[in-house]
Each structure stands twice: as C-alpha cells, then as structure tokens.
Write a protein that holds these residues in place. Structure first.
Motif, PDB file in Angstrom:
ATOM      1  N   LEU A 211       0.860  -1.178   0.000  1.00 28.09           N
ATOM      2  CA  LEU A 211       0.000   0.000   0.000  1.00 28.09           C
ATOM      3  C   LEU A 211       0.891   1.221   0.000  1.00 28.09           C
ATOM      4  CD1 LEU A 211      -2.796   1.387   0.278  1.00 28.09           C
ATOM      5  CD2 LEU A 211      -2.481   1.232   2.769  1.00 28.09           C
ATOM      6  N   SER A 212       0.631   2.156  -0.927  1.00 29.96           N
ATOM      7  CA  SER A 212       1.489   3.324  -1.070  1.00 29.96           C
ATOM      8  C   SER A 212       0.665   4.596  -1.032  1.00 29.96           C
ATOM      9  CB  SER A 212       2.262   3.248  -2.401  1.00 29.96           C
ATOM     10  OG  SER A 212       2.958   4.458  -2.661  1.00 29.96           O
ATOM     11  N   VAL A 702       7.682  -3.596  11.162  1.00 31.01           N
ATOM     12  CA  VAL A 702       6.821  -2.615  11.810  1.00 31.01           C
ATOM     13  C   VAL A 702       5.491  -3.271  12.144  1.00 31.01           C
ATOM     14  CG1 VAL A 702       7.894  -0.681  10.615  1.00 31.01           C
ATOM     15  CG2 VAL A 702       5.933  -1.822   9.581  1.00 31.01           C
ATOM     16  N   PRO A 703       4.741  -2.707  13.099  1.00 31.77           N
ATOM     17  CA  PRO A 703       3.420  -3.274  13.416  1.00 31.77           C
ATOM     18  C   PRO A 703       2.499  -3.244  12.204  1.00 31.77           C
ATOM     19  CG  PRO A 703       4.143  -1.739  15.114  1.00 31.77           C
ATOM     20  CD  PRO A 703       5.115  -1.600  13.990  1.00 31.77           C
ATOM     21  N   LEU A 704       1.691  -4.271  12.057  1.00 31.98           N
ATOM     22  CA  LEU A 704       0.705  -4.402  10.981  1.00 31.98           C
ATOM     23  C   LEU A 704       1.344  -4.490   9.606  1.00 31.98           C
ATOM     24  CD1 LEU A 704      -1.958  -1.805  12.205  1.00 31.98           C
ATOM     25  CD2 LEU A 704      -1.837  -4.254  12.688  1.00 31.98           C
ATOM     26  N   GLY A 705       2.618  -4.841   9.539  1.00 29.66           N
ATOM     27  CA  GLY A 705       3.261  -4.964   8.242  1.00 29.66           C
ATOM     28  C   GLY A 705       4.669  -5.501   8.376  1.00 29.66           C
ATOM     29  N   ARG A 706       5.311  -5.694   7.232  1.00 32.40           N
ATOM     30  CA  ARG A 706       6.684  -6.187   7.230  1.00 32.40           C
ATOM     31  C   ARG A 706       7.678  -5.034   7.218  1.00 32.40           C
ATOM     32  NH1 ARG A 706       6.318 -11.179   2.801  1.00 32.40           N
ATOM     33  NH2 ARG A 706       4.680 -12.338   3.872  1.00 32.40           N
ATOM     34  N   ASP A 707       7.574  -4.185   6.164  1.00 29.44           N
ATOM     35  CA  ASP A 707       8.482  -3.050   6.033  1.00 29.44           C
ATOM     36  C   ASP A 707       7.670  -1.785   5.799  1.00 29.44           C
ATOM     37  OD1 ASP A 707      10.629  -4.774   6.237  1.00 29.44           O
ATOM     38  OD2 ASP A 707      10.889  -4.956   4.064  1.00 29.44           O
ATOM     39  N   LYS A 709       8.527   1.965   4.035  1.00 31.47           N
ATOM     40  CA  LYS A 709       9.511   2.782   3.328  1.00 31.47           C
ATOM     41  C   LYS A 709       9.061   4.236   3.353  1.00 31.47           C
ATOM     42  CE  LYS A 709      10.653  -0.990   0.112  1.00 31.47           C
ATOM     43  NZ  LYS A 709       9.602  -1.933   0.544  1.00 31.47           N
ATOM     44  N   ILE A 710       9.965   5.099   3.783  1.00 27.71           N
ATOM     45  CA  ILE A 710       9.714   6.543   3.836  1.00 27.71           C
ATOM     46  C   ILE A 710      10.648   7.198   2.826  1.00 27.71           C
ATOM     47  CG2 ILE A 710       9.650   8.587   5.302  1.00 27.71           C
ATOM     48  CD1 ILE A 710       9.467   6.668   7.712  1.00 27.71           C
ATOM     49  N   ARG A 711      10.093   7.970   1.899  1.00 32.14           N
ATOM     50  CA  ARG A 711      10.891   8.445   0.771  1.00 32.14           C
ATOM     51  C   ARG A 711      10.615   9.917   0.489  1.00 32.14           C
ATOM     52  NH1 ARG A 711      12.662   5.522  -4.467  1.00 32.14           N
ATOM     53  NH2 ARG A 711      12.988   7.231  -5.941  1.00 32.14           N
ATOM     54  N   ALA A 712      11.665  10.618   0.001  1.00 27.89           N
ATOM     55  CA  ALA A 712      11.547  12.002  -0.454  1.00 27.89           C
ATOM     56  C   ALA A 712      12.324  12.148  -1.754  1.00 27.89           C
ATOM     57  CB  ALA A 712      12.076  12.969   0.593  1.00 27.89           C
ATOM     58  N   ASP A 713      11.738  12.853  -2.735  1.00 24.78           N
ATOM     59  CA  ASP A 713      12.384  13.118  -4.025  1.00 24.78           C
ATOM     60  C   ASP A 713      12.295  14.604  -4.335  1.00 24.78           C
ATOM     61  OD1 ASP A 713      12.734  10.258  -5.479  1.00 24.78           O
ATOM     62  OD2 ASP A 713      10.846  10.267  -4.374  1.00 24.78           O
ATOM     63  N   VAL A 714      13.355  15.134  -4.925  1.00 24.37           N
ATOM     64  CA  VAL A 714      13.350  16.505  -5.426  1.00 24.37           C
ATOM     65  C   VAL A 714      13.643  16.438  -6.920  1.00 24.37           C
ATOM     66  CG1 VAL A 714      14.287  18.821  -5.260  1.00 24.37           C
ATOM     67  CG2 VAL A 714      14.158  17.386  -3.213  1.00 24.37           C
ATOM     68  N   VAL A 715      12.667  16.823  -7.720  1.00 20.70           N
ATOM     69  CA  VAL A 715      12.790  16.822  -9.176  1.00 20.70           C
ATOM     70  C   VAL A 715      13.166  18.225  -9.640  1.00 20.70           C
ATOM     71  CG1 VAL A 715      11.548  16.444 -11.344  1.00 20.70           C
ATOM     72  CG2 VAL A 715      11.109  14.962  -9.377  1.00 20.70           C
ATOM     73  N   SER A 749       3.945   0.749   2.521  1.00 22.27           N
ATOM     74  CA  SER A 749       3.849  -0.295   3.537  1.00 22.27           C
ATOM     75  C   SER A 749       3.740  -1.655   2.864  1.00 22.27           C
ATOM     76  CB  SER A 749       2.635  -0.048   4.435  1.00 22.27           C
ATOM     77  OG  SER A 749       2.460  -1.121   5.341  1.00 22.27           O
ATOM     78  N   ASP A 750       4.649  -2.560   3.186  1.00 14.78           N
ATOM     79  CA  ASP A 750       4.581  -3.941   2.722  1.00 14.78           C
ATOM     80  C   ASP A 750       3.837  -4.765   3.766  1.00 14.78           C
ATOM     81  OD1 ASP A 750       6.070  -3.220   0.548  1.00 14.78           O
ATOM     82  OD2 ASP A 750       7.976  -3.885   1.368  1.00 14.78           O
ATOM     83  N   PHE A 751       2.870  -5.542   3.316  1.00 16.57           N
ATOM     84  CA  PHE A 751       2.094  -6.341   4.275  1.00 16.57           C
ATOM     85  C   PHE A 751       1.747  -7.694   3.682  1.00 16.57           C
ATOM     86  CE2 PHE A 751      -0.922  -3.998   1.725  1.00 16.57           C
ATOM     87  CZ  PHE A 751      -1.944  -4.884   1.501  1.00 16.57           C
TER      88      PHE A 751
END
Length: 751
Positions: A211-212, A702-707, A709-715, A749-751
């Motif tokens: 879920l993203s 993490v709770p309720l999931g496996r991994d 991922k927190i991400r930031a991009d500057v285009v 979130s990977d679940f």
C-alpha cells in the motif's frame, strides 16, 4: 521403533530421490531437474530436522519434528512452483530471442533509483536508456523516430492504441524493462523503432502486498495498492492506482504553476496465470485506465474574433479562463496459451483493445480566441491474434515462425462551431455556424515470418529470416517481403560484437481525414491550409546496425552502437488543433543515423550508469496530409531536406545510487540538446540540464506490516526553466515547458 542412524537415513533418502528422479524423467531433463530440486529441498529439511532432534527434549521431539517437516514441505512446494514457473518463463524467452538487436535494460533496483521511483511516469524510466529523447505530452523518441514502438508485457504483444498523452503503462507493475532497437529479428514487425519488453511482478515472485501513499508539489495525491500471490498452480498480480495533480500536461508558459492544469487518473492492471501442468500455461493480461485532463492556458492572449452577445471588454472573456478538457480511456485484454516441451515452444495470444479520446471545448472563449470550438470524439477498436513458435530442428539450428493478424476500426466524430469567412479569410458574421462531421476508417494488418538461428560454432551465431507483411485499409493496400539477417560474434567471454541488416514495413495508424471533410469546412475559420489530401502510405526502410558490448570488469560494462536508416514515405506525427490527438503524415524520403554509448557499473550497494547518444535526421517532400501545412512551407520542404521536429541531436543521462537494506540515496542527471522549431524546423530549442535527488529509509518489522519505506524526491533540484516546444515547427501546435522544481514524499507499507 528403533531410529536409524543419521548416515543410514541420509543414504536412504538419497537413494529414494535418485529413484524418484529417474522414474519421472520421461518427459524432459527439465522435469528431472525439477524433481531433483524437490528431493534436494526435502533432504535439506530432513537433515536440519535430524540435527535439531539431538537437542530437543524427548517429550517435545515428535511435535517439533512434525512442525519442521511441515514447514520444509511447504518451502519445497514453493520452490517447486518457482522452478516450474521459471522454466516456462525461460521457454517463452526462447520464442522471442534478442539475437542481433541492441538491448538496454532497467531492473527494479534502478527503477527505485529513478526520480519518484515507482510513482514516476513510464516515459521517465525510458529516458534513462541511451538514444531516448524527451518531448512534450509525455512522449519519448527512440533513435530519431516519432512513435513506432511495440510494447510487450510478459512476452505478450499489447495491441496499439490512440496517439494521446495519457500513459497507461504503470511503472509500479514493472519488475524489469528492456528496450530492443537496431536490426530486429524477423518475428518483430510493423512498429520497429523499438520493442519495449516489460516483465511485471508476479504472484510467485512477489515478496509482499503493498500500500502506497504519495504526494507533494503541484497538489499531487497518488495512492496505490498492489496485491499478488500464488496458490497451487494459480498465481496473480494486480495493481490499482489513482493520481490527482495540477501538472497533468506541460505548462505552456515559463511560470512556476500552469493555469487550468488539473488531471485525475485511475488505472488498474491484472496478470493471472494458470499452470495446467509442467509444460502448459494459460495467462490473462488485462488493463483499464481512465484519465481527465484540463488543457493548460496561456494568459494575456488578445481576442481575435467577434462573437454575438459578448464583448472583448468583458472580464470573463480572458484566455486564462479557457475551460478546454480532454478525457482518455484505454482498455485491453490478452489471453495467452503457452506450450513448452523439450524441443518445441509455442504461444498463441488473441487480444482485444478499445480506446477513446473525448475533447470538450469552451464554446464561447474558443470562438473568441481561435475562431473554432470543436467537440471531438475519437474511438479506436482493435482485435487480433498472434502465434509464435520455436523448434530445435538440430543441435545447431533453431527454427522460429509465426503469424499475426489484426483488424482496427477508427472513428472521428466532430461537432464544431465556426465563423464564416470571405476569400481573404476575414470574418463575415458574428453568429457561428454549427457543422457536424462523422467519419470512420478501418485497417487490417497481417504478417508471417520464418527464421533460422544457426550456431556456426561456440562463438559465432548467424540469425537470418524472411518476413511478409500486408496492410489493407479504407485508404490503401500495400505489402512487402522483408529479409532480416544479423551476425553475433563472441571472440572472448567479455566481448560481444554484432552487425545486421533489416528491411522494415511500418503501416500508418488509420486516422485519415477525407476530402469531403475538408470541403465541409471550406469558407470557415476551420478551413484547411490547402485542399491537397493524399493518404499516408506505409513506411518502408532499410536499416543497418553494428556495435559492441564489452565487460571491462565483472562489475563494469559498456555498449557502443551505430546505426543508419534510409526510408521511403517516412512517417511522422503532428498535432493539428488544440485537441491532443496526433495525426500521421509522411515525407517522401528520409534518412536517420546516429550512435549511442551506454555504461553501467554495480558493486555491492553502489550503482552508476551513464549514457550518451547522437542522432541526425533529414527528410524531404511532405507527400501526405498536405492540407495541414501552409503552401510556402510545403514548397520549401519539397526542394530542401529538413531536420525532423523531434530530433534531439545530443542527449545524455547519468546517475549514481547507494542501496542497502535500510537506505537508498541517489543523484540523477538528464541533458537535452533541444528539439527543432521554427519554419520548416530551421531553428532549435535551447539545451538544458536537469538534476534530481532522492532518499529512502526502510523500517523493518513494523506493526501491521513487514516493512515501511519513507521516501523524499526533489525533481529539477535547481529549478531550471527549460522549454521543450515553443509552438512552432512542422506539426507543432502549442508551447510546452518542462517541469519546474517539485518535492514529493511517499509512504510505502509492505504487508
């Protein structure tokens, strides 16, 4: 019961595995390998269980042993499914080899190191390959061609759609993507500028559902969901996504934010596979996309035409309030049956596709500023089937053959408001006329090929074949026999050389406007520039290519390639009106040539790539759809060779990234030399260089999931103002600027 000693039990299991393997080895060595892999997995589970039994108390030993055996049995079954699925995927690859073609690939790791990652548009992924040039409306040009790309997903041909600007292929479905160019083998026909070969994530290889949530600059909000899995012989992978932002189409001005540029896009994709047995599989590939676009406006334009009941002094009659919009829909489904035996591999794929573009004007303001307000609906329906096979007729020869047939129906319905004009083009009335024009076209395409892969020796392979194609339509009928041949020589383990020749046959899309339509609009503000209306013919060409792939070290490889194409009826596409529907036209003669350099280095968590390309084009004499061009421009191009509007003479891309279990960081770079512009493409847009950066941190367990991922991009890190188009050039209608700086964030979130 007395327990056997560990050595004797191990010997018994080895003996049973050996017997089991040979009893079930009748069909093929691959089946034997699968059974042996299962035995090996069972043996590994047995040994670990036996070792564990020495430390587990006697009272708990039976339960613990039972649980471990069950876990290892499940693991072995999973391993068996992956082995068989991998065998079928590998067999499918033997039907469509890349012999003699130039192949550039991007895997999941590099996709993640592309600006915006899986939320990037598919064209942005393509721009990280050599020879790919950026254009407006999300288009890319490969080796100086406008369009001409064939898309395959999991070895299945995708039927061609309309030339709009919505990108239906979703980056998040991709496991890896390859671009094949150059002298393609005989099984590739019609659209031969490049083969975009997409391998999706699958249920058997997907590590988790996902879920993203993604958003940031330009009011971007883009949630998505991917689900996949496998059970027994069935596997599936699906994605659903939504994207809302205010940068749907490139800004026609240099301002930071475009005026009136909201887009809302929904997409769904599904891949379903049922393994009938170890040698047969049925799969379904399906996709649906629906997108609404506001067409961005240029503020400050001066009114041109008088409309009854309105005044130029009216504050509401301003160009910044124009309310034109376009809706695009695309749906397709492909069913495939694959059979894989020891020597014979075949695949049959019937398919169907429907597309629709609906352009809605702003009746009042369009009439005031352009003199025409035209509601356009363009429908496109395609159905067909493809059959391909490969057969190992001898140790040194593999024969491949196949058939392709498809039928396309295209319809363009217009409901227009226009002003009458005199012979000089001056408006003669303020009350608009309503003109309705409905036309349709059809086309049928068929192709057949046969080729032989001759392995002369361990280092030298000669691949040669013949292909026959036929194109029939409501406006023409043509055919051609096309020879293909290439040689691949591997003098050393680290060096691969290739040289080849191909004859190509590329039919136009069936979007022909009839003389009756031109006559319908004569004497109005929507009249054609002239009344010459030759139908676009099939492009035929001779193509040569030579190059080298060199592994400098096990971690570093480079590719150098050169090519040249001589074409008759060279096909191009242009936008002729505010609606973003690209229509074909052609040049009597054309020449495209260039060279590419690609490099990639990867060691541990570090990865670096760098690409550079050069392309030069020349075309003379527009010989179809002439009504769309001014007479003076037609006369000039008839006697002068010009450069194509989509030529970006020099392009470059580069990037470096660091990827580990918890961290991903990258720096990315794109360089464009500028596309052609002005009268007969005699001018050029300025060059530009764009830098992008990004960072991702992964939290595990993490709770309720496996991994997580927190991400930031500057285009466009340095907020470079760069113009892709200025509204001039052959077949160019409107100006577009590249995206200004944008900052984006995502949670996955990977679940």
């Amino acid at each position: 019961m007395t327990n056997r000693s560990l050595p004797s039990r191990r010997a018994l299991l080895y003996s049973n595995c050996y017997i089991y393997q040979h009893i079930h080895s009748e069909n093929s060595p691959l089946r034997s390998f699968k059974k042996f892999a299962l035995c090996t997995a069972l043996l590994a589970g047995f040994l670990s269980t036996a070792q564990a039994s020495e430390t587990i108390p006697a009272t708990d030993r039976d339960d613990a042993t039972s649980k471990k055996k069950q876990a290892h049995a499940e693991k072995a079954a999973k391993q068996e499914q992956i082995t068989v699925t991998g065998h079928l995927d590998q067999a499918r690859g033997r039907i469509f080899p890349r012999l003699g073609a130039v192949s550039y690939g991007i895997d999941q790791r590099q996709i993640q190191a592309t600006p915006q990652g899986q939320n990037a548009s598919f064209s942005q992924i393509m721009l990280r390959m050599p020879g790919v040039v950026q254009d407006s409306y999300g288009e890319v040009h490969v080796r100086g061609e406008h369009g001409g790309l064939t898309y395959r997903v999991n070895g299945v041909l995708l039927p061609e759609g309309l030339n709009g600007f919505g990108q239906e292929l979703d980056t998040r479905i991709i496991q890896s993507v390859d671009l094949l160019t150059g002298t393609l083998p005989a099984q590739f026909g019609f659209r031969t500028a490049g083969i975009v070969d997409v391998h999706t994530k699958t249920g058997s290889t997907l590590k988790s559902n996902q879920l993203s949530l993604y958003g940031g600059s330009y009011n971007t909000f883009a949630p998505s969901l991917q689900l996949g899995g496998s059970k027994g012989r069935f596997e599936y992978f699906t994605t659903f996504s939504f994207n809302r932002n205010t940068i749907g189409i490139e800004n026609p001005t240099a301002s930071f934010r475009a005026t009136h540029d909201l887009t809302q896009q929904g997409k769904g994709f599904g891949y379903f596979s049922w393994r009938l047995d170890d040698n047969n599989r049925i799969s379904l590939l399906t996709s649906a996309s629906y997108a609404d676009f506001e067409l961005p406006n240029t503020t400050g334009l001066q009114p041109t035409y008088q409309l009854e009941g309105t005044s130029w002094n009216d504050p509401s009659v301003q160009s910044r309030f124009l309310n034109d919009s376009q809706t695009e829909q695309n749906y397709y489904a492909v069913v495939s049956y694959q059979h894989s035996a020891e020597k014979l591999n075949l695949q049959l794929s019937p398919y169907f596709r429907y597309g629709r573009i609906d352009y809605t004007p702003d009746p009042v303001r369009d009439l005031v500023f352009q003199g025409v307000a035209e509601h356009e609906v363009n429908d496109f329906t395609t159905g067909g089937a493809q059959f391909d096979l490969s057969y190992d007729v001898a140790p040194d020869h593999t024969i491949r053959a196949g058939l392709l047939g498809q039928y396309t129906s295209e319809r363009l319905d217009t409901n227009s408001l226009v002003f009458p004009v005199d012979s000089e083009g001056n408006q003669t009335a303020t009350t608009p006329l309503r003109l309705i024009d409905n036309t349709g076209n059809w086309s049928a395409e068929a192709g057949a090929y046969i080729q032989d892969e001759y392995r002369i020796n361990r280092k030298l392979t000669f691949n040669y074949g013949l292909r026959y194609d036929r194109f029939a339509s409501s406006f023409g009928n043509e055919g051609q026999l096309s020879p293909r041949a290439n040689m691949v020589w591997k003098p050393f383990r680290s060096t691969t050389l290739h040289i080849g020749y191909s004859r190509y046959f590329a039919p136009p899309s069936p979007q022909y406007v009839y003389p009756s339509t031109l006559a319908h609009f004569a004497g109005t503000t929507n009249a054609a520039a002239n009344l010459t209306d030759t139908a676009t013919k099939v492009e035929t060409s001779n193509y040569v290519d030579a190059g080298i792939l060199q592994h400098i070290t096990p971690d570093l490889q480079i590719t150098i390639d050169a090519y040249s194409k001589w074409a008759h009826n060279l096909t191009d596409l242009g936008q002729f009106g505010r609606a973003v529907i690209l229509a074909p036209f052609s040049y009597r003669r054309g020449h495209v040539y260039g060279a590419e350099f690609g490099s990639a280095w990867r060691r541990g968590p570090w990865s670096v790539f760098g690409n550079f390309s050069y392309v030069k084009t020349a075309a003379r004499d527009i010989n179809s759809a002439e009504y769309q061009f001014a007479p003076e421009e037609l006369a000039y191009i008839r006697s002068h060779a010009i450069q194509l509007d989509h030529q970006g003479e020099y392009t470059a891309s580069a990037g470096t990234s660091y990827s580990s279990k918890h961290h991903l960081a990258y720096v990315d770079f794109l360089y464009g030399y500028g596309l052609r512009s002005g009268f007969a493409n005699l001018d050029k847009q300025p060059q530009y260089a764009i830098f992008n950066i990004g960072y991702q941190y992964t939290l595990t367990h993490v709770p309720l999931g496996r991994d997580l991922k927190i991400r930031a991009d500057v285009v466009n890190l340095f907020d470079k103002r760069y113009q892709l188009r200025d509204g001039s050039g052959v077949g160019i209608y409107q100006a577009q600027y590249g995206q200004r700086r944008g900052t984006y964030f995502s949670l996955v979130s990977d679940f």
